[in-house]
Design an enzyme around this catalytic site. Sequence first.
Site, PDB file in Angstrom:
ATOM      1  N   THR A  63      16.847  56.380 -37.184  1.00 24.45           N
ATOM      2  CA  THR A  63      15.827  56.907 -36.276  1.00 24.45           C
ATOM      3  C   THR A  63      16.202  56.489 -34.860  1.00 24.45           C
ATOM      4  O   THR A  63      17.110  55.695 -34.643  1.00 24.45           O
ATOM      5  CB  THR A  63      14.431  56.349 -36.593  1.00 24.45           C
ATOM      6  OG1 THR A  63      14.385  54.950 -36.251  1.00 24.45           O
ATOM      7  CG2 THR A  63      14.072  56.519 -38.059  1.00 24.45           C
ATOM      8  N   VAL A 109      18.535  46.754 -37.256  1.00 19.47           N
ATOM      9  CA  VAL A 109      18.204  46.835 -35.838  1.00 19.47           C
ATOM     10  C   VAL A 109      19.304  47.602 -35.107  1.00 19.47           C
ATOM     11  O   VAL A 109      20.487  47.294 -35.232  1.00 19.47           O
ATOM     12  CB  VAL A 109      18.041  45.429 -35.233  1.00 19.47           C
ATOM     13  CG1 VAL A 109      17.798  45.521 -33.727  1.00 19.47           C
ATOM     14  CG2 VAL A 109      16.895  44.687 -35.914  1.00 19.47           C
ATOM     15  N   LYS A 110      18.887  48.588 -34.340  1.00 26.38           N
ATOM     16  CA  LYS A 110      19.829  49.456 -33.633  1.00 26.38           C
ATOM     17  C   LYS A 110      19.954  48.987 -32.186  1.00 26.38           C
ATOM     18  O   LYS A 110      18.951  48.907 -31.456  1.00 26.38           O
ATOM     19  CB  LYS A 110      19.319  50.900 -33.698  1.00 26.38           C
ATOM     20  CG  LYS A 110      20.353  51.987 -33.491  1.00 26.38           C
ATOM     21  CD  LYS A 110      19.695  53.331 -33.815  1.00 26.38           C
ATOM     22  CE  LYS A 110      20.646  54.489 -33.635  1.00 26.38           C
ATOM     23  NZ  LYS A 110      19.950  55.771 -33.879  1.00 26.38           N
ATOM     24  N   LEU A 111      21.179  48.651 -31.780  1.00 30.25           N
ATOM     25  CA  LEU A 111      21.442  48.109 -30.457  1.00 30.25           C
ATOM     26  C   LEU A 111      22.478  48.963 -29.728  1.00 30.25           C
ATOM     27  O   LEU A 111      23.411  49.479 -30.352  1.00 30.25           O
ATOM     28  CB  LEU A 111      21.983  46.682 -30.568  1.00 30.25           C
ATOM     29  CG  LEU A 111      21.082  45.628 -31.225  1.00 30.25           C
ATOM     30  CD1 LEU A 111      21.885  44.356 -31.480  1.00 30.25           C
ATOM     31  CD2 LEU A 111      19.875  45.341 -30.348  1.00 30.25           C
ATOM     32  N   ALA A 135      16.214  51.090 -36.808  1.00 33.13           N
ATOM     33  CA  ALA A 135      15.125  51.146 -35.833  1.00 33.13           C
ATOM     34  C   ALA A 135      15.649  50.572 -34.526  1.00 33.13           C
ATOM     35  O   ALA A 135      16.183  49.465 -34.500  1.00 33.13           O
ATOM     36  CB  ALA A 135      13.922  50.354 -36.335  1.00 33.13           C
TER      37      ALA A 135
END
Length: 216
Positions: A27, A82-84, A56
């Site tokens: 997402t 976790v999207k960084l 996310a």
Amino acid sequence: MKFFVDTADTSEIKELAEAGLIDGVTTNPSLVAKSGRKFSDVIAEICELTPGHVSAEVVATEYDAMVNEGRTLQKIAPNVAVKLPLTMDGLKACRTLTNEGTAVNVTLCFSANQALLAAKAGATYISPFIGRLDDLNIDGMELIEDIRTIYDNYMFETQILAASIRNANHVKDSALAGADVATVPPSVLRGLINHPLTDKGLAAFLADAEKAGISV
């Protein structure tokens, strides 16, 4: 190759998950915003629909804030990744969160050197954006091939997550190039099922069955 679906539409995710077609979800804030719902509620519901990783994304751009947001996202469900962003602060946050046992998807990758640094920082996934490179007349698939070679040379465990996929050929070529995962919009994933000869063959079988009075 694993399939992730790139959407925050929980009805789409539910149907595809029940069919056994997806291994996870990606997402971004734009996709979640379309739902009109609270961000954490949407992520929590998606995480219940699939046991695989659900990416996310943080919205912070500085290291401390990224780490804090990442920790908050990880508390939503154990399968949150976790999207960084692929920036210096993003890579530093990646190393911190990875050391804490959090899965991290480093996104917005456009070069093999960037992918190398993400692997050094301990990323679970690296997301090279194929379609956006193609838009600039740069071969996005060549990037997948280069990253595959580099990761294999040094036995990095970071998984190549082919992103910004626009069509069925992108999916096929990503698989041939050795991507570990492809994240695709629902429409593209459904389109992989279709072939005119399949439709023609099924119609012929059904017609012959009707003529012969076959029923099961």
